[in-house]
Structure formats: structure tokens, C-alpha cells
Design a protein around this motif. Sequence first.
Motif, short mmCIF file in Angstrom:
data_model
loop_
_atom_site.label_atom_id
_atom_site.label_comp_id
_atom_site.label_asym_id
_atom_site.label_seq_id
_atom_site.Cartn_x
_atom_site.Cartn_y
_atom_site.Cartn_z
N TYR A 1 -0.04 4.32 1.05
CA TYR A 1 0.12 5.15 2.50
C TYR A 1 0.28 4.16 3.50
N GLY B 1 -16.68 -0.79 3.91
CA GLY B 1 -15.36 0.14 3.63
C GLY B 1 -14.01 -1.05 3.44
N ARG B 2 -13.10 -0.30 3.65
CA ARG B 2 -11.58 -1.02 3.57
C ARG B 2 -10.84 -0.28 4.43
N SER C 1 -13.46 8.45 4.81
CA SER C 1 -12.18 8.15 3.74
C SER C 1 -10.90 8.93 4.37
N ASN D 1 -19.16 6.39 5.84
CA ASN D 1 -18.37 6.70 4.68
C ASN D 1 -17.32 7.69 4.87
N ASN E 1 -6.56 -0.32 5.98
CA ASN E 1 -5.10 -0.97 5.93
C ASN E 1 -4.29 0.05 6.62
N VAL F 1 -4.74 3.71 5.85
CA VAL F 1 -5.65 4.12 4.60
C VAL F 1 -7.05 3.47 5.06
N MET F 2 -8.26 4.38 4.72
CA MET F 2 -9.48 4.23 5.20
C MET F 2 -10.36 4.47 3.90
N GLU F 3 -11.20 3.73 3.60
CA GLU F 3 -11.95 4.03 2.29
C GLU F 3 -13.35 3.74 2.45
N ASN F 4 -14.23 4.77 2.47
CA ASN F 4 -15.53 4.66 2.79
C ASN F 4 -15.89 3.71 3.91
N ASN G 1 -6.59 9.02 4.09
CA ASN G 1 -5.15 8.68 3.62
C ASN G 1 -3.89 9.42 4.47
N GLU H 1 0.70 -1.20 0.21
CA GLU H 1 0.13 0.08 0.01
C GLU H 1 0.91 1.23 0.20
#
Length: 451
Positions: free
Chosen positions: A276, A334-335, A299, A297, A337, A279-282, A301, A274
Motif C-alpha cells: 500500500y 505501532g508502525r 490502522s 490503535n 510507512n 500504511v498505519m498499523e495500530n 491502508n 510495501e
Amino acid sequence: MSTLCLFKALSMSNSARKESTVGEIVNLMSVDANRILEAVPNLNILWSAPMLIALSLYFLWEIMGPSVLAGLAVMVVLIPINGFIANKVKNLQIQQMKTKDQRIKLMNEVLNGIKVLKMYAWEPSFEKIIESKREKEVKVLKAAAYLNAGTSFIWTCAPFMDSGGGEVLVLCFLDSGVGKDSGGGEVLVWCCVSRTPVSLMTFMTFILVDSSNVLDAQTAFVSLTLFNIMRGPLAMIPMVVATTIQAMVSIKRINKYLATEDLDRSSVSHEKSEKYALVMENGTFAWGDDEDPVLRNISVNVNKGSLVAIVGTVGSGKTSLVSGFLGEMNKLSGRVNTKGSIAYVPQQAWIQQSTLKDNITFGKNLDTALYDRVIEACALKSDLEILPGGDQTEIGEKVRNSPGLVSKYLSRIELLKILLESKQPICDDPHLLLSSFGCNFKVYVFGGMVN
């Protein structure tokens, strides 16, 4: 078992934490785990005692025939009685452990807030509450003790002679129609009868069931020896029953605790490829499965080595966002990492009972140059010169004259820990950690940490 309960406490989900109190976890780690340990050595008695009793009865049958069934009937009658008592003891054991959980939870809250109790003079009120909990617990313990005493009394008195060898009543029948020889002459019959129910019933049945049965010395004393062999297993039965019941209750409690929901470790991935660091997406997160989402939601980085501050009002979700990165919240969608390891400083700082240096290094191999740098960055060098033992001064809540040192150095010790770690630091409200110091000091320490 205690270690397993400790690791479970560290991996429980937020919804499971609501079901288990601190007092219950302490009881599981100390009382319940110890009761299971005490029951393990007695497991062999569960199969060896019935085997010894069965062999003794077999040899008694060879000597006295069906008359043994009379004594066996006495023991069989006692089994339902002891089963009823054992069931009552089991229910009392469950009730006692619940009461103990409540009392230890209350004591933990009282000890943690003892300063507030002293300030408002609430000692008498809380003393009455604690005493009422203890009285309920003692009442249950007394009832269980009486039942256990009854079980021990029944099994000890029923089988045969007491530990002192017992007194044997010697009776003699002359011309009573009992034990006449083939020639019709009178025979003096010595009847040895134990004063306890099982052997008494066996001997009486042996004599009365058939006029040809002669209870001579050989038959009597060999039978009494076999009854005495049964004494050991039967005497151990009350203790084994009591410890087994306690262990069963403890196993059920520990199983219920260990079966609670764990944190979902797969909610946070750790892909090194990755770009960054964080990371957090939605991301949508909630504190429990049946609760409304706290974050929706989101997000974010964060580059490695960058300084990021999240600012918001109380209750706006700053701690929830940090918990989402740590995997301590339920991720609904969401995701997330994280790359590399994370050093986390919570809002409530924690200290161990040890020296100041051990609290800072926290078991790590000491890098002297880095240690001196972080001491200087957190403005602790001048304080160490004042302390009589320097960084070898013992601190902790239980150390005499230590509360002042704890309140003075606790927040900086937490910050020193993450500076010594070669990890990505996340501080949950660093302003709160330094709230007891002046503005100039905060600027100095914060600048030293960043540099």
C-alpha cells in the motif's frame, strides 16, 4: 547561522515549538546571528592585545626597571572594575534579549491580526502594550550603554596619552637631592611626566625610588613610545569585551534553541516493497511526550491512486491522522510507512511574494501541457484572461491592491501546486480551502482535481 536556525525551525518537535516563540526565532536568525558574526573578526585581538602589552612592559622593564610595576598596578586595579562592569552588561544583555523577544512576538501578532484590530478599534490599547515593552527594552539599553561608556572611559584614559599625543609636563629639579652626579655637583634633571595615570605613576616611581635614577630625554621619550604602543590594544579592549559578551549571550541562546528536541524521523518508514502507498498499523500518537494520546490503535491502508476522504467533527483527530503520516506527531506505538513522496496542503494556505505563475510552479521546470490542464481543472483560465498581466501578475500580502487577489486565488494556488507535483497529494480540509466559493464551483474544482 541564520540558515541553521531556519532548518531547526522546520524540524522541531511539537513540544519544542511551545518553548520557542516566533519573536524569539526571528531574533535568533537576525540579531543573535549577526552579533556572533561581528565578534569573529575581533577574536584575534583577544590574544594579540595581551601579547603586545606584555612585550611593551618587558621593554619598559629593561629601561626603567621595577618602576614599571607601579603603572602595571594601576592597570591591574582596573581589571576587577571592568570585570564587574562586564558581568553587569552581560546580565543586562540577557534581559534585553528576553524583552525584545516578547516585543517582536507581540508585533508579529499585531501585524497578522491588523484587520481585526482596525475593525474593533483596538489600536490604542495595543499601542500602550507595545510602548510599555519598548520602554523596558530602552531602559535596559540605556543602562548597558552607560556601563559600556564607563568601561571605554576607564581603559581609554588609564594607559597613556590621548589620541592627540597628550601634553607632557616638563619639570625641572635644581639642587633637590635628585640626580646628583658623582662629583657632588648639581645636575639639572628634566622630568617628563605624562598627565595620565599609568605613565604618571611609572615616571614618579622611577624618580622617587632611587636618587640615582635620571629621567633624561632618551628614557622619557622611549618609555612614552612604548606606552603609546600599548594604546592600540588597550583602546580595543572595551569594544572586544562588549562584542564578546554579546556573542557569548547569543551563542548560549542559539545553543539552547538548537538543543531542543527534533522530530523523530524514524517514526515513519519508507519501504518501497510495501503493498500500500500509505500504511498505519495500530498507531498511537500524541502531540507531546508528556501529553495524553490523541489517536489510539489506528490502522489504515491506502492504495496508490485511490481517493480517500476522512470525515469527522471538529477536533475528532483528522489533522492528527494526517500529521501521523507526515511524522509530525510523537508515535508511541505501532508502525507507519509511506511509499514515495507526498504533496501536503495544510489548512492555512501560504503564498510567496512573486507572480501568480511562480506561486503555482514553485520553482519546478514548467510542463506547459500539464500547466494548462491544472489551470483548467481549477477554473482559473477565465480569471487569468481578466487579469492585466495574466499569470505574470504579481501577488502577495505586501503588493498594492493585492489582498483581494490573494483571498481569491490563494486556496486554488495551493491546490494547483499539488496537481503539478507527481506525488501523492494529501489535503487537510479541502472544503475549508474552497469555503469562500459557491457549491457549484466547489463541485467543479473538486471533480477537476480528481480527474
